[in-house]
Scaffold this motif. Structure first.
Motif, mmCIF file in Angstrom:
data_model
loop_
_atom_site.group_PDB
_atom_site.id
_atom_site.type_symbol
_atom_site.label_atom_id
_atom_site.label_comp_id
_atom_site.label_asym_id
_atom_site.label_seq_id
_atom_site.Cartn_x
_atom_site.Cartn_y
_atom_site.Cartn_z
ATOM 1 N N ASP A 443 -74.002 -80.335 -56.032
ATOM 2 C CA ASP A 443 -75.316 -79.919 -55.563
ATOM 3 C C ASP A 443 -75.255 -78.941 -54.398
ATOM 4 O O ASP A 443 -76.281 -78.624 -53.807
ATOM 5 C CB ASP A 443 -76.163 -81.131 -55.166
ATOM 6 C CG ASP A 443 -75.529 -81.948 -54.046
ATOM 7 O OD1 ASP A 443 -74.276 -81.942 -53.943
ATOM 8 O OD2 ASP A 443 -76.266 -82.599 -53.285
ATOM 9 N N GLU A 444 -74.073 -78.457 -54.049
ATOM 10 C CA GLU A 444 -73.916 -77.472 -52.987
ATOM 11 C C GLU A 444 -73.355 -76.180 -53.570
ATOM 12 O O GLU A 444 -72.541 -76.199 -54.497
ATOM 13 C CB GLU A 444 -72.993 -77.994 -51.880
ATOM 14 C CG GLU A 444 -73.542 -79.213 -51.158
ATOM 15 C CD GLU A 444 -72.619 -79.689 -50.040
ATOM 16 O OE1 GLU A 444 -71.763 -78.898 -49.600
ATOM 17 O OE2 GLU A 444 -72.751 -80.854 -49.619
ATOM 18 N N ALA A 511 -73.234 -84.824 -57.087
ATOM 19 C CA ALA A 511 -74.120 -84.511 -55.961
ATOM 20 C C ALA A 511 -73.957 -85.533 -54.844
ATOM 21 O O ALA A 511 -73.880 -86.745 -55.092
ATOM 22 C CB ALA A 511 -75.571 -84.483 -56.433
#
Length: 595
Positions: A443-444, A511
């Protein structure tokens, strides 16, 4: 390579048997490296102790007494450091990696375990080398907490300096994004090229001026708070235009490669290579009063920045006499701020205890003097740019002619394995090899860590390669060329992700992976197995101590995240193991204990 039927030693651990027991991290990587070096043994069987405890590795056979290593997550079993996440949290790795984000962040790759494994191999090789030179058998112990402290030692030293940093420690930094969405890393060591690149993209002059210094110091500070205007500038241009600007200015750019692309091209090479040469002679035996397994050996180090100096530093900790080859006037990095007693704290972290000789390698009389020094040395170690050693008449063949027993070590960027690769610096190698994706959860946005992950891990591999070369020399009487690289370090760090790609799994971790939890006065990091359950609790109104107690009461394990590295000196998890050197700079403990 000799055929299986011959008994000739062609690898340093030929004829030795490997036995392992205990948790697979990081002992599984130790076993893989020992097999690459010639030991014969089965894959690690984790058995019932997979979730905790120490691993044991034994090498036996040949003409050696058993060499044993014990590997644990922490010296102190009660420290709360029990896995990769808690090791990163306690030792400051999360703090340094998170500087660009303004808050601690865990590395999604197993950095502490990887460093611990390489240090364990070093300890075993050093112990065998001491035996081969007439010393007693030794047991070695390593731990991930000591390994973690070593990886942040430069940042730790700076935190206790007499003066502040040369630039602000604040969030910000590459990668940049082109208008078509291409994420890329920028590299140049020349302020003129930096300015020309940005002028070609019509960046404001004040932003160009303000951006150079934090960009220049990002290797030292792990952050680069340059003006946001520079990010806005790249977004206004296509990738092809950015490539032209780089070509015209002399700067270099590299798009961030996905892990799948690296997996598709990966050649499966070992992280180092050993090439014996000619016939040499054995060096003197270990003296009875030796202070380490390398006592009595001499290392000439012509190293710049981190990779080669760290490799030589570790050889010095193992007892070798290390002589740095510095330019006339001395190493300019001695003056890099912040300083302790007038000497760069970061420089001391890599170079304390070394001798220094000033040599003008551009002048033939000084090059001749350096060749004469190499004739009486055991190791010549450098990380010059590709082709420079040959140009100077100081390549492996040149020095083998004056010292057939020399171990010639080159710690490079790419090891010649990727044609057309960009400049072989830490962040460019991270970008090109998928490390920028491996160290961030799904999620980055992928981004190379501004902690010098590969320079440090590349230095550790350089030490491992030199020790393997020295042991091979003792067993064969031949000199050896050893090569290691930042590329090898990148492949080592991303190996689990590349294996996931090969088996159809998700290359990146899920994530929120290793994202610490905020408390009222700091942060805590749960162990990887406890992370999902720990996130169900709202800890933001609790003190760190209260949050840890709550999780413990519910059967969950976590530890406090170190956010100020200067606090490590008094952290009870390390029991006063961090000291200050003669200049007043923080110094971490040796990564091995020999008994």
């Amino acid at each position: 390579m000799a055929s299986p039927a011959t008994t000739q030693t062609v690898r340093p651990l030929d004829g030795l048997r490997l036995d392992t027991s205990g948790p697979p991290k990081p002992a599984g990587l130790v076993a893989r490296h020992l097999r690459l070096l010639g030991a014969v043994g089965k894959d690690l069987d984790p058995g019932p102790s997979e979730q905790g405890g120490a691993a044991r590795i034994t090498l036996s056979g040949g003409d050696f007494s058993d060499a044993e290593a014990r590997v644990a997550w922490a010296d102190d079993a009660g420290s709360g450091i029990t896995d990769e996440a808690t090791a990163q949290a306690a030792t400051g790795i999360m703090a340094v990696h998170g500087r660009r984000d303004g808050e601690p962040r865990g590395l999604a790759a197993d950095y502490a375990a990887t460093a611990t494994a390489v240090l364990t191999v070093q300890g075993l090789l050093a112990g065998l080398l001491g035996q081969a030179r007439g010393g007693p058998a030794a047991r070695v112990a390593t731990s991930a907490d000591r390994a973690g402290l070593l990886t942040v030692s430069q940042y730790l030293a700076a935190s206790g300096a007499d003066e502040g940093e040369a630039v602000e420690l604040a969030s910000g930094g590459p990668p940049f994004t082109a208008g078509d969405g291409t994420l890329f890393e920028l590299e140049t060591l020349d302020p003129g090229a930096w300015a020309a690149f940005w002028r070609a993209l019509d960046a404001p002059a004040d932003a160009i001026r303000a951006g150079w210094r934090p960009f220049q110091f990002r290797y030292a500070t792990a952050c680069a708070p340059f003006p946001q205007t520079l990010h806005v500038t790249t977004l206004a241009h296509t990738w092809s235009r950015i490539l032209r600007a780089a070509s015209e200015s002399g700067a270099q750019v590299c798009p961030l490669h996905p892990l799948a692309a690296r997996a598709a091209e990966h050649d499966g090479a070992a992280p180092w290579s050993l090439t014996p040469w000619g016939t040499g002679h054995r060096r003197p035996a270990l003296a009875p009063a030796a202070t380490g397994p390398l006592s009595g050996l001499t290392v000439l180090e012509a190293g710049r920045r981190i990779q080669a100096p760290l490799a030589a530093h570790l050889l010095g900790l193992l007892g070798a006499e290390v002589i740095r080859i510095e330019p006339p006037g001395g190493d300019p990095l001695r003056g890099m701020p912040p300083a302790c007693s007038g000497v760069s704290a970061r420089w001391l972290a890599l170079n304390r205890g070394k001798k220094a000789v000033e040599v003008d390698i551009k002048a033939e009389p000084d090059r001749r003097r350096l060749r004469e020094m190499a004739a009486h040395a055991d190791v010549f170690l450098h990380n010059w740019a590709p082709g420079k050693a040959a140009q100077l008449g100081l390549d492996a063949d040149d020095l083998a002619a004056v010292n057939p027993a020399l171990v010639y070590a080159y710690t490079s960027g790419w090891a010649g394995r990727l044609p057309g690769a960009p400049m072989g610096t830490d962040f460019m190698v991270q970008a090109r090899t998928g490390v920028g994706a491996a160290v961030r959860p799904a999620d980055e946005t992928p981004a190379p860590s501004l902690m010098t992950l590969l320079d440090v891990l590349g230095g550790l591999l350089g030490t491992e390669a030199v020790l393997a070369g020295l042991l091979l020399r003792e067993r064969t009487g031949q000199g050896v060329r050893v090569d290691s690289s930042l590329l090898g370090a990148a492949d080592l760090l991303t190996a689990p992700a590349l294996r996931r790609v090969a088996t159809g799994g998700n290359a990146r971790r899920p994530a929120g992976f290793r994202r610490p939890l905020r408390t009222a006065d700091g942060w805590i990091a749960p162990t990887d197995p406890c992370a999902v359950a720990a996130r169900a609790y709202d800890l933001r109104q609790m003190s760190t101590g209260q949050a840890l107690t709550l999780l413990h009461e519910h059967g969950l394990t976590a530890t406090a995240v170190t956010t100020d590295l200067a606090d490590l000196q008094h952290d009870p998890r390390f029991a006063g193991s961090i000291s200050r050197d003669a200049h007043g700079a923080f110094a971490v403990p040796d990564p091995w204990s020999f008994t």
